[in-house]
Motif scaffolding. Structure first.
Motif, PDB file in Angstrom:
ATOM      1  N   ALA A  53      -2.898  -0.575   6.956  1.00 19.74           N
ATOM      2  CA  ALA A  53      -4.314  -1.221   6.209  1.00 19.74           C
ATOM      3  C   ALA A  53      -5.406   0.058   6.235  1.00 19.74           C
ATOM      4  CB  ALA A  53      -4.789  -2.269   6.761  1.00 19.74           C
ATOM      5  N   GLY A  56      -4.595   2.517   3.855  1.00 17.56           N
ATOM      6  CA  GLY A  56      -4.439   2.078   2.373  1.00 17.56           C
ATOM      7  C   GLY A  56      -3.299   2.018   1.889  1.00 17.56           C
ATOM      8  N   VAL A  58      -1.325  -1.172   2.921  1.00 16.38           N
ATOM      9  CA  VAL A  58      -1.141  -2.515   2.742  1.00 16.38           C
ATOM     10  C   VAL A  58      -2.372  -3.295   2.817  1.00 16.38           C
ATOM     11  CG1 VAL A  58       0.915  -2.363   4.069  1.00 16.38           C
ATOM     12  CG2 VAL A  58      -1.043  -3.014   5.281  1.00 16.38           C
ATOM     13  N   THR A  59      -2.612  -4.454   2.332  1.00 21.02           N
ATOM     14  CA  THR A  59      -3.542  -5.202   2.645  1.00 21.02           C
ATOM     15  C   THR A  59      -3.053  -6.495   3.372  1.00 21.02           C
ATOM     16  OG1 THR A  59      -2.877  -6.595   0.471  1.00 21.02           O
ATOM     17  CG2 THR A  59      -4.674  -5.148   0.338  1.00 21.02           C
ATOM     18  N   HIS A  60      -3.954  -7.043   4.337  1.00 20.98           N
ATOM     19  CA  HIS A  60      -3.301  -7.981   5.169  1.00 20.98           C
ATOM     20  C   HIS A  60      -4.704  -8.808   5.809  1.00 20.98           C
ATOM     21  CE1 HIS A  60      -2.103  -9.158   9.335  1.00 20.98           C
ATOM     22  NE2 HIS A  60      -1.514  -9.995   8.648  1.00 20.98           N
ATOM     23  N   GLU A  67       1.016  -7.288   2.271  1.00 21.13           N
ATOM     24  CA  GLU A  67       1.333  -7.088   0.743  1.00 21.13           C
ATOM     25  C   GLU A  67       1.034  -5.297   0.640  1.00 21.13           C
ATOM     26  OE1 GLU A  67      -0.587  -9.136  -2.101  1.00 21.13           O
ATOM     27  OE2 GLU A  67       0.256 -11.123  -1.159  1.00 21.13           O
ATOM     28  N   LEU A  68       1.666  -4.763   0.045  1.00 19.19           N
ATOM     29  CA  LEU A  68       1.591  -3.174  -0.266  1.00 19.19           C
ATOM     30  C   LEU A  68       0.538  -3.099  -1.123  1.00 19.19           C
ATOM     31  CD1 LEU A  68       5.295  -2.105  -0.486  1.00 19.19           C
ATOM     32  CD2 LEU A  68       3.835  -1.533   1.641  1.00 19.19           C
ATOM     33  N   THR A  69      -0.230  -2.077  -1.149  1.00 21.29           N
ATOM     34  CA  THR A  69      -0.953  -1.662  -2.104  1.00 21.29           C
ATOM     35  C   THR A  69      -0.137  -0.958  -3.321  1.00 21.29           C
ATOM     36  OG1 THR A  69      -1.579   0.472  -1.045  1.00 21.29           O
ATOM     37  CG2 THR A  69      -2.928  -1.756  -0.601  1.00 21.29           C
ATOM     38  N   THR A  70      -0.799  -0.442  -4.250  1.00 16.05           N
ATOM     39  CA  THR A  70      -0.299   0.452  -5.226  1.00 16.05           C
ATOM     40  C   THR A  70       0.139   1.573  -4.481  1.00 16.05           C
ATOM     41  OG1 THR A  70      -1.547  -0.491  -6.973  1.00 16.05           O
ATOM     42  CG2 THR A  70      -0.538   1.523  -7.457  1.00 16.05           C
ATOM     43  N   THR A  71      -0.796   2.178  -3.808  1.00 14.46           N
ATOM     44  CA  THR A  71      -0.308   3.422  -3.045  1.00 14.46           C
ATOM     45  C   THR A  71       0.938   3.263  -2.021  1.00 14.46           C
ATOM     46  OG1 THR A  71      -2.693   4.548  -3.150  1.00 14.46           O
ATOM     47  CG2 THR A  71      -0.885   5.317  -1.553  1.00 14.46           C
ATOM     48  N   GLY A  72       0.845   2.265  -1.364  1.00 16.00           N
ATOM     49  CA  GLY A  72       1.976   1.566  -0.502  1.00 16.00           C
ATOM     50  C   GLY A  72       3.413   1.637  -1.306  1.00 16.00           C
ATOM     51  N   ARG A  73       3.167   1.086  -2.518  1.00 17.97           N
ATOM     52  CA  ARG A  73       4.497   0.687  -3.060  1.00 17.97           C
ATOM     53  C   ARG A  73       5.079   1.837  -3.757  1.00 17.97           C
ATOM     54  NH1 ARG A  73       6.581   0.193  -7.802  1.00 17.97           N
ATOM     55  NH2 ARG A  73       8.049  -1.505  -8.318  1.00 17.97           N
TER      56      ARG A  73
END
Length: 228
Positions: A53, A56, A58-60, A67-73
């Protein structure tokens, strides 16, 4: 995407890939499911989710899904591209079998350069799927949307071909091989036994199909392209 996505530690990459994989299957991604999937302690998983998190990726929210952020995905797709191309290379060029490649690709995916991966993709003719039927993300991070359905969800009378195997367990993959349940083979759902009983299927060409009784573990592992 390849060549522009920031590389992270192997553990960070493993986490985002696992989170993507769980969400790809429609599973809820929580600290508990990650703990079970990764075989790590709850405190280790909780600490890593906090780190992801902060990065940057995931969001949790407490007691809610990760959930993955756009960057995480984008990072997850980059890792998956490396992993799945390596698996395909090991099978197609080095004659590995599909039950032998997962751990090898696990180790190699963090070490190979982006340039090597693109050379591998070119050498293989830019394949779209790996040996297990998993879609290979493009260099831009685009992943093919599946049109398949899990075998466990199909009603009796359905006929299709095996398109994807979700499990990477070597013993399970060898079992599937030994019983003809490999990619591209015809499969027909015959009957669902009551009270949680097995799924009865016939595998192979209509003239030579063999009957199998499948428990939920396998029925929830195979994805099928349904014939219409």
């Amino acid at each position: 995407m390849t060549g522009t996505v920031e590389r992270h530690s192997a553990s960070v990459e493993d986490y985002v890939r696992t989170i993507y994989g769980l969400s790809e299957r429609g599973s809820s991604v929580t600290n508990t499911t990650l703990t079970s999937r990764l075989g790590l302690s709850p405190s280790s998983v909780s600490g890593m989710i906090t780190k992801l998190a902060q990065l940057g990726l995931v969001t949790h929210e407490r007691y809610r899904s990760v959930e993955l952020t756009t960057t995480g995905r984008r990072l997850a797709c980059d890792v998956l591209r490396r992993h799945r191309l390596l698996e395909q290379f090991l099978v197609e060029v080095l004659d590995y079998t599909w039950d032998e490649v997962h751990q090898e690709a696990d180790a190699l995916e963090h070490a190979v350069s982006d340039e090597l991966i693109e050379h591998i993709a070119s050498k293989l003719g830019h394949p779209t799927h790996d040996p297990h039927g998993d879609p290979i993300p493009t260099a831009e991070g685009v992943v093919e949307k599946p049109t398949t359905k899990l075998l466990d969800q199909l009603p009796p009378g359905t006929v299709g071909t095996i398109a994807r195997v979700w499990d990477t367990d070597s013993e399970l993959l060898r079992y599937l091989t030994d019983h003809g349940m490999t990619l591209g083979n015809r499969i027909e759902v015959v009957e669902r036994k009551p009270f949680g009983g097995p799924l009865v299927v016939r595998v192979g060409s209509a003239e030579e199909a063999e009957t199998h009784f499948l428990g939920s573990e396998i029925a929830q592992t195979l994805s099928i392209t349904v014939q219409h």
